[in-house]
Design a protein around this motif. Structure first.
Motif, mmCIF file in Angstrom:
data_model
loop_
_atom_site.group_PDB
_atom_site.id
_atom_site.type_symbol
_atom_site.label_atom_id
_atom_site.label_comp_id
_atom_site.label_asym_id
_atom_site.label_seq_id
_atom_site.Cartn_x
_atom_site.Cartn_y
_atom_site.Cartn_z
ATOM 1 N N PHE A 47 0.830 -1.201 0.000
ATOM 2 C CA PHE A 47 0.000 0.000 0.000
ATOM 3 C C PHE A 47 0.869 1.258 0.000
ATOM 4 O O PHE A 47 0.626 2.196 -0.771
ATOM 5 C CB PHE A 47 -0.920 -0.001 1.226
ATOM 6 N N ALA A 48 1.897 1.280 0.849
ATOM 7 C CA ALA A 48 2.786 2.443 0.930
ATOM 8 C C ALA A 48 3.534 2.661 -0.383
ATOM 9 O O ALA A 48 3.720 3.801 -0.821
ATOM 10 C CB ALA A 48 3.773 2.271 2.086
ATOM 11 N N ILE A 49 3.954 1.577 -1.026
ATOM 12 C CA ILE A 49 4.660 1.698 -2.312
ATOM 13 C C ILE A 49 3.747 2.335 -3.356
ATOM 14 O O ILE A 49 4.118 3.320 -4.012
ATOM 15 C CB ILE A 49 5.142 0.320 -2.806
ATOM 16 N N PHE A 50 2.550 1.792 -3.520
ATOM 17 C CA PHE A 50 1.661 2.270 -4.577
ATOM 18 C C PHE A 50 1.121 3.668 -4.289
ATOM 19 O O PHE A 50 1.014 4.499 -5.201
ATOM 20 C CB PHE A 50 0.507 1.281 -4.780
ATOM 21 N N ALA A 51 0.800 3.955 -3.019
ATOM 22 C CA ALA A 51 0.285 5.282 -2.669
ATOM 23 C C ALA A 51 1.346 6.350 -2.904
ATOM 24 O O ALA A 51 1.049 7.436 -3.429
ATOM 25 C CB ALA A 51 -0.173 5.301 -1.213
ATOM 26 N N THR A 52 2.597 6.051 -2.537
ATOM 27 C CA THR A 52 3.685 7.021 -2.714
ATOM 28 C C THR A 52 4.040 7.186 -4.181
ATOM 29 O O THR A 52 4.305 8.305 -4.646
ATOM 30 C CB THR A 52 4.932 6.577 -1.923
ATOM 31 N N THR A 53 4.038 6.084 -4.929
ATOM 32 C CA THR A 53 4.376 6.152 -6.355
ATOM 33 C C THR A 53 3.417 7.068 -7.098
ATOM 34 O O THR A 53 3.808 7.771 -8.035
ATOM 35 C CB THR A 53 4.360 4.747 -6.992
ATOM 36 N N GLU A 54 2.148 7.077 -6.688
ATOM 37 C CA GLU A 54 1.172 7.937 -7.373
ATOM 38 C C GLU A 54 1.538 9.412 -7.229
ATOM 39 O O GLU A 54 1.354 10.199 -8.165
ATOM 40 C CB GLU A 54 -0.241 7.676 -6.838
ATOM 41 N N PHE A 55 2.077 9.805 -6.069
ATOM 42 C CA PHE A 55 2.547 11.182 -5.891
ATOM 43 C C PHE A 55 3.617 11.514 -6.925
ATOM 44 O O PHE A 55 3.547 12.534 -7.620
ATOM 45 C CB PHE A 55 3.133 11.370 -4.487
ATOM 46 N N PHE A 56 4.639 10.670 -6.996
ATOM 47 C CA PHE A 56 5.761 10.924 -7.900
ATOM 48 C C PHE A 56 5.328 10.872 -9.368
ATOM 49 O O PHE A 56 5.790 11.671 -10.194
ATOM 50 C CB PHE A 56 6.885 9.911 -7.658
ATOM 51 N N LEU A 57 4.439 9.935 -9.689
ATOM 52 C CA LEU A 57 4.010 9.788 -11.079
ATOM 53 C C LEU A 57 3.189 10.988 -11.535
ATOM 54 O O LEU A 57 3.348 11.475 -12.669
ATOM 55 C CB LEU A 57 3.204 8.497 -11.231
ATOM 56 N N LEU A 58 2.328 11.497 -10.681
ATOM 57 C CA LEU A 58 1.560 12.697 -11.022
ATOM 58 C C LEU A 58 2.473 13.906 -11.210
ATOM 59 O O LEU A 58 2.226 14.759 -12.073
ATOM 60 C CB LEU A 58 0.519 12.991 -9.937
ATOM 61 N N ALA A 59 3.564 13.971 -10.433
ATOM 62 C CA ALA A 59 4.542 15.052 -10.606
ATOM 63 C C ALA A 59 5.269 14.910 -11.939
ATOM 64 O O ALA A 59 5.483 15.898 -12.657
ATOM 65 C CB ALA A 59 5.546 15.049 -9.453
ATOM 66 N N ALA A 60 5.652 13.691 -12.295
ATOM 67 C CA ALA A 60 6.319 13.444 -13.580
ATOM 68 C C ALA A 60 5.397 13.789 -14.747
ATOM 69 O O ALA A 60 5.829 14.344 -15.764
ATOM 70 C CB ALA A 60 6.753 11.980 -13.672
ATOM 71 N N MET A 61 4.110 13.507 -14.589
ATOM 72 C CA MET A 61 3.140 13.830 -15.641
ATOM 73 C C MET A 61 2.960 15.335 -15.788
ATOM 74 O O MET A 61 2.700 15.835 -16.891
ATOM 75 C CB MET A 61 1.808 13.139 -15.339
ATOM 76 N N ALA A 62 3.092 16.077 -14.690
ATOM 77 C CA ALA A 62 3.022 17.541 -14.767
ATOM 78 C C ALA A 62 4.201 18.084 -15.567
ATOM 79 O O ALA A 62 4.042 18.984 -16.407
ATOM 80 C CB ALA A 62 3.012 18.144 -13.365
ATOM 81 N N TYR A 63 5.381 17.543 -15.320
ATOM 82 C CA TYR A 63 6.564 17.962 -16.082
ATOM 83 C C TYR A 63 6.400 17.609 -17.559
ATOM 84 O O TYR A 63 6.752 18.406 -18.444
ATOM 85 C CB TYR A 63 7.817 17.280 -15.522
ATOM 86 N N ASP A 64 5.835 16.452 -17.835
ATOM 87 C CA ASP A 64 5.570 16.038 -19.214
ATOM 88 C C ASP A 64 4.642 17.026 -19.916
ATOM 89 O O ASP A 64 4.878 17.413 -21.064
ATOM 90 C CB ASP A 64 4.948 14.642 -19.210
ATOM 91 N N ARG A 65 3.600 17.487 -19.227
ATOM 92 C CA ARG A 65 2.676 18.461 -19.819
ATOM 93 C C ARG A 65 3.378 19.796 -20.073
ATOM 94 O O ARG A 65 3.112 20.467 -21.067
ATOM 95 C CB ARG A 65 1.475 18.669 -18.901
ATOM 96 N N TYR A 66 4.275 20.178 -19.171
ATOM 97 C CA TYR A 66 5.030 21.417 -19.363
ATOM 98 C C TYR A 66 5.882 21.346 -20.625
ATOM 99 O O TYR A 66 5.871 22.277 -21.446
ATOM 100 C CB TYR A 66 5.916 21.699 -18.154
ATOM 101 N N VAL A 67 6.607 20.258 -20.805
ATOM 102 C CA VAL A 67 7.465 20.104 -21.983
ATOM 103 C C VAL A 67 6.622 20.096 -23.252
ATOM 104 O O VAL A 67 6.990 20.723 -24.259
ATOM 105 C CB VAL A 67 8.304 18.810 -21.887
ATOM 106 N N ALA A 68 5.481 19.395 -23.217
ATOM 107 C CA ALA A 68 4.618 19.296 -24.397
ATOM 108 C C ALA A 68 4.081 20.649 -24.828
ATOM 109 O O ALA A 68 3.966 20.938 -26.030
ATOM 110 C CB ALA A 68 3.464 18.341 -24.113
ATOM 111 N N ILE A 69 3.765 21.524 -23.878
ATOM 112 C CA ILE A 69 3.187 22.834 -24.202
ATOM 113 C C ILE A 69 4.275 23.873 -24.461
ATOM 114 O O ILE A 69 4.151 24.721 -25.344
ATOM 115 C CB ILE A 69 2.247 23.288 -23.071
ATOM 116 N N ARG A 70 5.366 23.777 -23.715
ATOM 117 C CA ARG A 70 6.449 24.761 -23.865
ATOM 118 C C ARG A 70 7.225 24.556 -25.161
ATOM 119 O O ARG A 70 7.551 25.522 -25.854
ATOM 120 C CB ARG A 70 7.395 24.650 -22.662
ATOM 121 N N ASN A 71 7.529 23.305 -25.491
ATOM 122 C CA ASN A 71 8.293 22.998 -26.705
ATOM 123 C C ASN A 71 7.627 21.868 -27.484
ATOM 124 O O ASN A 71 8.133 20.736 -27.520
ATOM 125 C CB ASN A 71 9.728 22.575 -26.347
#
Length: 312
Positions: free
Chosen positions: A104-128
């Motif tokens: 539970f701790a692994i999957f719950a924590t991974t979702e935090f990091f994955l959502l952050a990585a997806m935010a960076y992905d959206r930034y790159v897609a829109i910026r460049n």
């Protein structure tokens, strides 16, 4: 009182959501349906992304990993919860309880990091947009996902190791519907001060660092979008972020409510309901959010079922 006066706990009894027998059948049906929808939605999303070449982009690579994560996340909690609702006060061994919390701790924590990585992905897609695939290479995307799991494993290992050093020698009834850290600490007859410090430090660090990445990414996204001259272009750019923003708001909002509200407002029943939302409901909602608000996913689905739609 001396510890020798207690019986050492070798298994736990999970109290569950309620002790009202008359509503257990209804709860079982509701959560069974939710679990089926969760597995169908997330596995369906993974398969859809895998078979449609148009979805072989960094954004959908992260989305497929989020779907895999949510399917695992839900499976860690829901089947045991369903069994407990069906038979009532189902015992769980000490080892199985520790294992459930670890995953539970692994999957719950991974979702935090994955959502952050997806935010960076959206930034790159829109910026460049022209350099999007050049910047978000397969190697970088894989590294971001692997890093998310690695640091989540580290956090889970620390928290679970802290639990394993504790003695449980009093009541063995967990007043919750799964083996969560806080109710387990309440059952321990050891000093749990170190566990509480570890939970606060690592929980705050993970929540705040990932939230900071998301906020910074969206500040830059807003700046980039405002530089787009056409209203249609700005709308299209913002629309690509709508699903992610919705997922972030629901997940982070629930966790903030769960752990960062005033201590005077804490209620066991409220905590259980909040836990149900982020362990059972959110894994079901994520594939719906990303499919209902995403033209590419809807198009791919229509292709799979053989419908020809001009808007695709």
């Amino acid at each position: 009182m001396a510890r020798d006066n207690y019986t050492v706990v070798t298994n736990f009894i999970i109290f569950g959501l309620t002790d009202h027998q008359e509503i257990r059948p209804l709860l079982f049906i509701i959560f069974l349906v939710i679990y089926i929808i969760t597995l169908a939605g997330n596995i369906g999303m993974i398969v859809l992304i895998w078979i449609d070449p148009q979805l072989h982009t960094p954004m959908y690579f992260f989305l497929s990993n989020l779907s895999f994560l949510d399917a695992c996340y839900s499976t860690t909690i829901t089947p045991n919860m369903l069994a407990n609702i069906l038979v009532g006060n189902k015992p769980i061994s000490y080892t199985a309880c520790m294992a459930q919390y670890c995953f539970f701790a692994i999957f719950a924590t991974t979702e935090f990091f994955l959502l952050a990585a997806m935010a960076y992905d959206r930034y790159v897609a829109i910026r460049n947009p022209l350099l999007y695939t050049a910047v978000m290479t397969k190697r970088l995307c894989t590294a971001l996902v692997a890093g998310s799991y690695f640091w989540s494993f580290v956090n889970s290992l620390i928290q679970t190791s802290g639990l394993l050093r504790l003695s449980f020698c009093g009541s063995n009834v967990i007043n919750h519907f799964f083996c969560d850290l806080t109710p387990l600490l309440k059952l321990s007859c050891s000093d749990v001060y170190l566990n509480e410090i570890l939970l606060f430090v690592f929980g705050s660090l993970i929540q705040m660092s990932t939230m900071l990445i998301i906020i910074i990414s969206y500040v830059f996204i807003i700046v980039a979008v405002l530089r787009i001259r056409s209203a249609e272009g700005r709308y299209k750019a913002f629309s690509t972020c709508a699903s992610h923003l919705t997922a972030v708001a629901i997940y982070h909002g629930t966790i903030l409510f769960m752990y960062f509200r005033p201590h005077s407002s804490y209620s066991l029943d409220t905590d259980k309901m909040a836990s149900v939302f982020y362990t059972v409901i959110i894994p079901m909602l994520n594939p719906l959010i990303y499919s209902l608000r995403n033209k590419d996913v809807k198009c791919a689905f229509k292709k799979v079922i053989g419908r020809k739609v001009f808007s695709c």
